[in-house]
Motif scaffolding. Structure first.
Motif, PDB file in Angstrom:
ATOM      1  N   THR A   1     113.138  -8.751  38.611  1.00 27.30           N
ATOM      2  CA  THR A   1     112.962  -7.689  39.589  1.00 27.30           C
ATOM      3  C   THR A   1     111.588  -7.056  39.430  1.00 27.30           C
ATOM      4  OG1 THR A   1     115.320  -7.217  39.602  1.00 27.30           O
ATOM      5  CG2 THR A   1     113.873  -5.486  40.423  1.00 27.30           C
ATOM      6  N   MET A   2     110.947  -6.784  40.538  1.00 32.63           N
ATOM      7  CA  MET A   2     109.644  -6.118  40.508  1.00 32.63           C
ATOM      8  C   MET A   2     109.760  -4.783  39.775  1.00 32.63           C
ATOM      9  SD  MET A   2     107.565  -4.506  43.698  1.00 32.63           S
ATOM     10  CE  MET A   2     106.138  -3.443  43.448  1.00 32.63           C
ATOM     11  N   PRO A   3     108.913  -4.518  38.772  1.00 28.56           N
ATOM     12  CA  PRO A   3     108.961  -3.226  38.081  1.00 28.56           C
ATOM     13  C   PRO A   3     108.569  -2.092  39.018  1.00 28.56           C
ATOM     14  CG  PRO A   3     107.696  -4.863  36.824  1.00 28.56           C
ATOM     15  CD  PRO A   3     107.919  -5.437  38.175  1.00 28.56           C
ATOM     16  N   SER A   4     109.129  -0.934  38.780  1.00 24.42           N
ATOM     17  CA  SER A   4     108.850   0.203  39.658  1.00 24.42           C
ATOM     18  C   SER A   4     107.376   0.588  39.627  1.00 24.42           C
ATOM     19  CB  SER A   4     109.703   1.406  39.241  1.00 24.42           C
ATOM     20  OG  SER A   4     109.382   1.823  37.929  1.00 24.42           O
ATOM     21  N   TRP A   5     106.692   0.361  38.497  1.00 26.25           N
ATOM     22  CA  TRP A   5     105.299   0.778  38.359  1.00 26.25           C
ATOM     23  C   TRP A   5     104.314  -0.222  38.951  1.00 26.25           C
ATOM     24  CZ3 TRP A   5     103.350  -3.270  35.788  1.00 26.25           C
ATOM     25  CH2 TRP A   5     104.173  -3.948  34.865  1.00 26.25           C
ATOM     26  N   ASP A   6     104.769  -1.369  39.358  1.00 25.70           N
ATOM     27  CA  ASP A   6     103.868  -2.420  39.843  1.00 25.70           C
ATOM     28  C   ASP A   6     103.662  -2.278  41.359  1.00 25.70           C
ATOM     29  OD1 ASP A   6     102.247  -4.601  39.994  1.00 25.70           O
ATOM     30  OD2 ASP A   6     103.826  -6.081  39.692  1.00 25.70           O
ATOM     31  N   GLY A   7     103.098  -1.152  41.767  1.00 21.40           N
ATOM     32  CA  GLY A   7     102.967  -0.880  43.191  1.00 21.40           C
ATOM     33  C   GLY A   7     104.005   0.142  43.612  1.00 21.40           C
ATOM     34  N   TYR A   8     104.585  -0.064  44.781  1.00 20.96           N
ATOM     35  CA  TYR A   8     105.602   0.849  45.293  1.00 20.96           C
ATOM     36  C   TYR A   8     106.976   0.220  45.090  1.00 20.96           C
ATOM     37  CZ  TYR A   8     101.332   2.445  47.658  1.00 20.96           C
ATOM     38  OH  TYR A   8     100.051   2.851  47.945  1.00 20.96           O
ATOM     39  N   GLY A   9     107.312  -0.004  43.827  1.00 17.78           N
ATOM     40  CA  GLY A   9     108.600  -0.609  43.487  1.00 17.78           C
ATOM     41  C   GLY A   9     109.696   0.422  43.313  1.00 17.78           C
ATOM     42  N   ASP A  10     109.503   1.577  43.912  1.00 25.64           N
ATOM     43  CA  ASP A  10     110.403   2.716  43.720  1.00 25.64           C
ATOM     44  C   ASP A  10     111.853   2.394  44.056  1.00 25.64           C
ATOM     45  OD1 ASP A  10     107.811   3.569  43.614  1.00 25.64           O
ATOM     46  OD2 ASP A  10     108.043   5.242  44.973  1.00 25.64           O
ATOM     47  N   TRP A  11     112.052   1.599  45.088  1.00 31.10           N
ATOM     48  CA  TRP A  11     113.401   1.341  45.589  1.00 31.10           C
ATOM     49  C   TRP A  11     114.200   0.415  44.673  1.00 31.10           C
ATOM     50  CZ3 TRP A  11     114.236   4.748  49.279  1.00 31.10           C
ATOM     51  CH2 TRP A  11     113.133   5.229  49.996  1.00 31.10           C
ATOM     52  N   ASN A  12     113.571  -0.099  43.631  1.00 34.72           N
ATOM     53  CA  ASN A  12     114.277  -0.958  42.682  1.00 34.72           C
ATOM     54  C   ASN A  12     114.941  -0.170  41.555  1.00 34.72           C
ATOM     55  OD1 ASN A  12     113.595  -3.449  43.965  1.00 34.72           O
ATOM     56  ND2 ASN A  12     111.526  -3.255  43.143  1.00 34.72           N
ATOM     57  N   LEU A  13     114.682   1.125  41.492  1.00 34.87           N
ATOM     58  CA  LEU A  13     115.349   1.963  40.491  1.00 34.87           C
ATOM     59  C   LEU A  13     116.629   2.553  41.068  1.00 34.87           C
ATOM     60  CD1 LEU A  13     112.462   4.009  38.827  1.00 34.87           C
ATOM     61  CD2 LEU A  13     113.702   2.074  37.879  1.00 34.87           C
ATOM     62  N   PRO A  14     117.721   2.576  40.292  1.00 32.96           N
ATOM     63  CA  PRO A  14     118.942   3.255  40.760  1.00 32.96           C
ATOM     64  C   PRO A  14     118.655   4.725  41.039  1.00 32.96           C
ATOM     65  CG  PRO A  14     119.370   1.949  38.782  1.00 32.96           C
ATOM     66  CD  PRO A  14     117.881   1.974  38.958  1.00 32.96           C
ATOM     67  N   TRP A  15     119.353   5.289  41.991  1.00 29.63           N
ATOM     68  CA  TRP A  15     119.118   6.679  42.375  1.00 29.63           C
ATOM     69  C   TRP A  15     119.340   7.642  41.216  1.00 29.63           C
ATOM     70  CZ3 TRP A  15     116.282   9.347  45.264  1.00 29.63           C
ATOM     71  CH2 TRP A  15     116.585  10.648  45.651  1.00 29.63           C
ATOM     72  N   THR A  16     120.330   7.386  40.378  1.00 29.50           N
ATOM     73  CA  THR A  16     120.568   8.278  39.237  1.00 29.50           C
ATOM     74  C   THR A  16     119.393   8.247  38.259  1.00 29.50           C
ATOM     75  OG1 THR A  16     121.825   6.482  38.195  1.00 29.50           O
ATOM     76  CG2 THR A  16     123.085   8.179  39.367  1.00 29.50           C
ATOM     77  N   THR A  17     118.797   7.077  38.075  1.00 31.20           N
ATOM     78  CA  THR A  17     117.609   6.973  37.227  1.00 31.20           C
ATOM     79  C   THR A  17     116.451   7.726  37.853  1.00 31.20           C
ATOM     80  OG1 THR A  17     118.319   4.810  36.411  1.00 31.20           O
ATOM     81  CG2 THR A  17     115.994   5.357  36.148  1.00 31.20           C
ATOM     82  N   TRP A  18     116.283   7.559  39.141  1.00 28.76           N
ATOM     83  CA  TRP A  18     115.206   8.236  39.861  1.00 28.76           C
ATOM     84  C   TRP A  18     115.334   9.751  39.724  1.00 28.76           C
ATOM     85  CZ3 TRP A  18     111.000   6.077  42.114  1.00 28.76           C
ATOM     86  CH2 TRP A  18     110.212   6.915  42.895  1.00 28.76           C
TER      87      TRP A  18
END
Length: 316
Positions: free
Chosen positions: A290-307
């Protein structure tokens, strides 16, 4: 090794930039430009008393009046590594078409700008609505950023979303289906990353577009220096959706690229003309992580609770 990306203007570049290849992607970092179109807000903290300490400055990536795709986070850069973002998050007010929305900030280390070691992304739980007006009020001047730290400015931002352009790319079928506002507009054959340089899976967001990008590899046995037209960047580390005339026999048949999404030249130009910064691309069955969240706009790959936890700096 994947390379850090330095953000540039979201406007289409007419001249390609020289970039170094990443191992599992096509090209590396690009240049950077501050938008800095957001407005300083008047006033200070609404709390009973302002905090004191080392000043912490905030800048926004987006500019007033800009329009983005529905996957685009609001991006802020912070001049010091903060330890507490609870006051920052509590003060944030975001409206969509005049109505309050529930979203959250996620803080992470940043190497984009040397004087801003932290960046924060704000997004709602789901994509922004299409064709919407978004207003941010960030009245954080005087609020604490942790022990001995205090924010020294407040900001506002007015931006918009365009149509909900969402592309789904399936490695098992070697097909890319493009929709706008829920209606299909294109189906393109593709070739994704081969087994030893797989394409990331997950949600990626269009970061920038270049009519031509120079892609260079000095890897023994895989040396090339090519000008690649119709290049749409979707990761910091070098994944693009681009024209690949040299790979025509494999497009739609098998994955043979260095991580990028290869299209025929005509299809790449059609997608380039169609895409806007902030558009969503969803990758499945690529064989890659999975694309890491920090590698650009990978924000949507993090679960909402983590976010919601805030990342580097706690927000709740």
């Amino acid at each position: 090794m994947r390379h850090l990306f330095q953000r540039r203007s979201a406007a289409v570049a007419t001249v390609g930039v020289a970039v170094a290849l990443a191992t599992a992607a096509c090209a590396g970092p690009s240049s950077t430009t501050w938008h800095n179109g957001s407005r300083p807000a008047n006033g200070t903290s609404t709390g009973p008393s302002a905090a004191t300490g080392k000043p912490v400055h905030v800048r926004l990536y987006q500019s007033d009046g800009s329009t983005y795709g529905v996957g685009m986070p609001i991006i802020a850069y912070v001049s010091t590594t903060i330890t507490d973002a609870r006051a920052f998050a509590k003060a944030t007010k975001v409206t969509v078409n005049g109505s309050s929305t529930n979203g959250g900030w996620y803080f992470q280390k940043s190497a984009v700008y040397p004087d801003y070691p932290v960046e924060a992304h704000y997004r709602p739980q789901n994509y922004w609505p299409a064709h919407a007006s978004i207003h941010l009020d960030l009245p954080v001047k005087g609020l604490t950023a942790g022990t001995g730290l205090v924010f020294d400015n407040s900001l506002t931002l007015d931006m918009s979303t365009g149509p909900a352009n969402v592309s789904t790319i399936d490695g098992s079928t070697e097909r890319m289906v493009v929709t706008t506002d829920g209606q299909p507009v294109f189906t393109f054959p593709v070739s994704l990353g081969k087994a030893d340089t797989p394409t990331f899976t997950g949600v990626k967001v269009v970061m920038e577009k270049d009519r031509v990008v120079r892609m260079v590899s000095n890897t023994p046995g895989n040396v090339y220096d090519v000008q690649v037209p119709w290049s749409v960047r979707i990761t910091n580390s070098g994944e693009f959706i681009h024209s690949a005339s040299w790979n025509g026999g494999n497009i739609g048949q098998r994955s043979t690229s260095h991580g990028c999404t290869n299209l025929t030249e005509s299809d790449a130009q059609r997608f380039f003309d169609f895409a806007q910064v902030g558009d969503v691309t969803v990758y499945t069955n690529t064989g890659g992580p999975t694309m890491p969240s920090w590698d650009g706009y990978g924000d949507w790959n993090l679960p909402w609770t983590t976010w919601q936890a805030g990342g580097l700096a706690p927000t709740g």
